[in-house]
Design a protein around this motif. Structure first.
Motif, mmCIF file in Angstrom:
data_model
loop_
_atom_site.group_PDB
_atom_site.id
_atom_site.type_symbol
_atom_site.label_atom_id
_atom_site.label_comp_id
_atom_site.label_asym_id
_atom_site.label_seq_id
_atom_site.Cartn_x
_atom_site.Cartn_y
_atom_site.Cartn_z
ATOM 1 N N SER A 1 2.190 1.822 -3.522
ATOM 2 C CA SER A 1 1.176 2.208 -4.499
ATOM 3 C C SER A 1 0.747 3.657 -4.341
ATOM 4 O O SER A 1 -0.007 4.180 -5.158
ATOM 5 N N LYS A 2 1.240 4.332 -3.323
ATOM 6 C CA LYS A 2 0.819 5.711 -3.069
ATOM 7 C C LYS A 2 1.661 6.688 -3.869
ATOM 8 O O LYS A 2 2.376 7.524 -3.328
ATOM 9 N N ILE B 1 -7.743 2.093 -0.486
ATOM 10 C CA ILE B 1 -7.797 1.434 0.817
ATOM 11 C C ILE B 1 -7.708 2.442 1.963
ATOM 12 O O ILE B 1 -8.496 2.407 2.905
ATOM 13 N N VAL C 1 -6.179 -2.541 -6.275
ATOM 14 C CA VAL C 1 -5.419 -1.293 -6.125
ATOM 15 C C VAL C 1 -4.917 -0.809 -7.486
ATOM 16 O O VAL C 1 -4.993 0.378 -7.816
ATOM 17 N N GLN D 1 -4.250 -6.799 -4.621
ATOM 18 C CA GLN D 1 -3.285 -6.137 -5.504
ATOM 19 C C GLN D 1 -3.954 -5.625 -6.780
ATOM 20 O O GLN D 1 -3.749 -4.488 -7.202
ATOM 21 N N LEU E 1 0.820 -1.205 0.000
ATOM 22 C CA LEU E 1 0.000 0.000 0.000
ATOM 23 C C LEU E 1 0.857 1.260 0.000
ATOM 24 O O LEU E 1 0.513 2.261 -0.627
ATOM 25 N N TYR F 1 -7.888 0.415 -9.650
ATOM 26 C CA TYR F 1 -8.368 1.694 -9.125
ATOM 27 C C TYR F 1 -7.506 2.839 -9.661
ATOM 28 O O TYR F 1 -8.022 3.875 -10.100
ATOM 29 N N ASN F 2 -6.212 2.651 -9.615
ATOM 30 C CA ASN F 2 -5.301 3.693 -10.092
ATOM 31 C C ASN F 2 -5.398 3.895 -11.602
ATOM 32 O O ASN F 2 -5.330 5.023 -12.094
ATOM 33 N N SER G 1 -6.609 7.055 -2.217
ATOM 34 C CA SER G 1 -6.226 5.655 -2.344
ATOM 35 C C SER G 1 -7.468 4.789 -2.235
ATOM 36 O O SER G 1 -8.459 5.183 -1.624
#
Length: 734
Positions: free
Chosen positions: A175-176, A190, A362, A359, A172, A365-366, A188
């Motif tokens: 991924s930021k 999550i 995430v 995974q 996480l 989503y991005n 984000s």
């Protein structure tokens, strides 16, 4: 809070009244007036004639103002934008002002880059050209996107069985690298992590954590049967994006075997939707997030395991994020949670899913949040989803997209370009004077309220006196620091995706560096070009950018009554937001005042719950947007009383030709409602209400039906006309 985003009378489909151009003839009720305003000679210049025609063209004077004032003030404007412009499910005055500003910026950004341009201006022009060039976008490969995915996932195969040893905290944190919003949050799927002014010590920045926004955003989209079609369209979109990634990941195998089994893709899309639905279950709706003081939960990183969840290593996760700027945290570092209930339930939800599902969610989503960086052939995959969720399959014009991205990522250089070439300093000075008038009116009204005791009144007065107002543009917009701010940015002309992710990284590091630093009260968190306005409750300051200082919000050629009804309304909205400080100033928000205020909130919540939107087929949620609705009501009163006080000391009010029968007070109400003119389709209307927002129709009608002065001015019949109810059926705060 954003004015546009945060800001039932069932309107009859027919209209009644007299002939066009004449307010229906009614004997004026015997009300006590606070003074007539002296009318001057009619202005006969070409400019006055043009402005008068513009105002009249927005109206439908055949409509009955006492029962459908929205139609009366906005009917001509509504007809002008029906059908709704391409790529939109709704279109309002903010959009129209943005369209004009976009046209100006498109011309300025399209001018040749020359040696006289300073470095930051050269870069924002190059950034815009890289974004706007559809040919380069379509020719670009997606290697940058796939490289980012491999970096975030550690090279794991997303469509395999996954690994049970997923290091969730590290994953996480890695991924930021997404964009930071204007409030300093790293959005984000999550966890929303950010660096903000501490609500209870606004001089210092603290780490904050909050619940996320989901891909489809409003919670009801995942849970209610009425949005089943939206979920189906979203699942199909996920399948398309997963297929793209699979074709890239397994391209060598596919080419050798000339086959590919898509069953796993459908399974993964279904699992992602289930995961998001489970997250939606534990996310608090807006109706439960009305008090910052109730949500505020400060703790040390060492205490987070006990206060939030011992199944997630908060120290490890946040330390990994801050490694990007080489900042070392300790277990004594303080963080503030605004969603402790969500974080306590989060580990149990995540434990239900295979590591590869988390995974992939995430990553998807991005990708979804950055579709506008990709070639059109990939953006077109969203057309069916847009049709279901917005009522339109068309994309927004590319120029709109690129300028919006520049506003978020390079606000200062874009603002400097605009202000130096297309903004009048005289406008800024006049708006500052209107702001002073509105502040004075609010100060007076605070002392007149009966629901607050003197301790609370004096506290509100003190907070009002402490408001910092930023109007037009930041004072340092042309300082040398402008070039320093973007010195690291490299424009990859042929690869806009790479440029944008480099900019995200700069934004992220800039935000993380603020931890522990004093709050700069002069720093702007919005672009000077934005057609919007903001109030920052932690720092008690408002920003009114130059971009919103256009008609109908502000026009130097209009009568003062319309200026107060337009930009005066915007200013009043910002100032009225100080009521949101309930509970954060315990020394002067006394229990008695809070109890009385709660009764007022209940009145507004019940009233707005009763408002029915015919096109959406739904009632509003009176709690979800409660403070914004109260602001709408308060600000109309502030603007009105500020204008009346101004008129007592000024006898030079402008009268426009063709509007002689509309006295200044009527024009103020017209200007106020014309701020909210809007057209929308039924899909957009339903989605807006589902998100907890108030449609513009009720942002106009709610305040005027609660303000007795409206009924007096338009000679309505109290207790009979929709917009002039009995006093017992109204709600008032200030």
């Amino acid at each position: 809070m954003r004015l546009e985003a945060l800001m039932v009378i069932v309107v009859a489909t027919g209209v009644r009244g007299s002939s066009p151009g004449i307010i229906r003839d009614r004997e004026r009720p015997d009300f006590e007036d606070d003074g007539e305003i002296e009318i001057q000679d009619v202005c006969q210049t070409d400019t006055c004639a043009a402005e008068a025609q513009s105002i009249l063209s927005m109206m439908d004077r055949s409509a009955d103002p006492c029962n459908n004032f929205f139609r009366y003030a906005c009917g001509g404007w509504i007809n002008r934008y029906d059908p709704i412009p391409e790529g939109r499910g709704s279109f309002d005055q903010f959009d129209e002002v943005e369209r004009r500003t976009t046209a100006i910026l498109t011309e300025l950004l399209g001018e040749p880059i020359n040696q006289q341009d300073r470095d930051a201006i050269k870069k924002v022009k190059a950034y815009y050209r890289s974004c706007i060039d559809e040919r380069l976008l379509d020719e670009a490969d997606l290697s940058g996107l796939w490289s980012w995915i491999e970096n975030v996932t550690g090279g794991m195969i997303l469509f395999g069985d996954g690994r049970d040893d997923l290091d969730l905290e590290t994953f996480l944190a890695k991924s930021k690298i997404r964009k930071v919003d204007i409030w300093g949050r790293i959005s984000s799927p999550i966890i929303n992590l950010g660096v903000h002014a501490d609500d209870k010590n606004v001089d210092v920045h603290k780490i904050t954590i909050d619940q996320p926004s989901l891909a489809m955003s409003p919670k009801p989209f995942y849970l209610l049967e009425q949005f089943a079609s939206a979920r189906a369209a979203y699942k199909n979109l996920l399948e398309d994006l997963l297929l793209l990634h699979a074709l890239w990941t397994y391209r060598d195998t596919i080419m050798k075997q000339n086959t590919f089994n898509g069953h796993r893709i459908k399974e993964m899309a279904n699992e992602i939707l289930h995961l998001e639905s489970d997250l939606a279950e534990i996310i608090s709706p807006n109706s439960e997030r009305q008090s910052y003081s109730d949500m505020y939960d400060k703790m040390t990183l060492g205490d987070a395991a006990q206060k939030l969840s011992s199944q997630f290593d908060w120290y490890k996760y946040i330390q990994k994020v801050f490694m990007k700027v080489n900042t070392t945290l300790t277990t004594e570092t303080e963080i503030i949670s605004y969603s402790s209930k969500y974080f306590s339930a989060l580990p149990e939800v995540l434990e239900r899913y295979n590591a590869s599902v988390i995974q992939t969610y995430v990553v998807m989503y991005n990708i979804l949040d950055n579709m506008n960086l990709l070639p059109k052939r990939y953006r077109d995959l969203t057309s069916d989803y847009r049709k279901i969720t917005a009522g339109s399959t068309e994309e927004s014009p590319r120029a709109d997209v690129c300028i919006s991205l520049a506003e978020k990522g390079m606000p200062r250089p874009l603002g400097a370009l605009y202000v130096n070439n297309a903004f009048s300093e005289d406008s800024k000075e006049e708006v500052i004077e209107i702001q002073k008038q509105v502040m004075s009116a609010l100060k007076e009204k605070i002392m007149e309220v009966t629901w607050a005791d003197n301790v609370t009144k004096l506290g509100l007065q003190k907070m009002l006196a402490g408001v910092t107002a930023h109007i037009g543009y930041p004072d340092n917009i042309n300082d040398d620091s402008l070039d320093d701010e973007f010195r690291e940015l490299k424009i990859a002309g042929a690869n806009f995706f790479e440029t944008q992710f480099h900019l995200y990284d700069i934004e992220l590091r800039r935000m993380l560096h603020k931890i522990g630093e004093p709050v700069d009260r002069e720093e702007w968190f919005a672009a000077a070009t934005e057609a919007n306005a903001y109030y920052h409750h932690q720092e008690n300051r408002m920003i009114i950018p130059a971009g919103i200082l256009h008609a109908p919000f502000f026009n130097p050629n209009l009568p003062m009554s319309m200026k107060f009804g337009g930009i005066g309304t915007v200013i009043g909205w910002m100032l009225n937001s100080l009521i949101e400080s309930t509970g954060k100033r315990p020394n002067w928000w006394t229990p008695a005042s809070i109890d009385e205020l709660q009764k007022i909130k209940s009145c507004f919540a019940t009233l707005y719950d009763s408002f029915h939107h015919e096109k959406a087929g739904m009632n509003l949620d009176g709690i979800a947007n409660l403070m914004s609705n109260m602001n709408d009501n308060g600000t109309l009163r502030h603007a009105f009383h500020a204008y009346v006080e101004w008129a007592k000391n000024n006898n030079d009010e402008l009268v426009l030709p063709g509007l002689e029968d509309l006295d200044p007070k009527k024009l103020l109400f017209i200007a106020n409602t014309q701020v909210w003119c809007e057209v929308e389709n039924d899909v957009a209307a339903r989605n807006r209400i589902a998100k907890g927002y108030t449609p513009k129709l009720f942002r106009a009608h709610g305040p005027i039906r609660n303000f007795e002065e409206f009924g007096k001015v338009f000679q309505c019949t109290q207790g009979s006309d929709n917009l002039f109810p009995d006093t017992s059926d109204t709600c008032v705060s200030f």
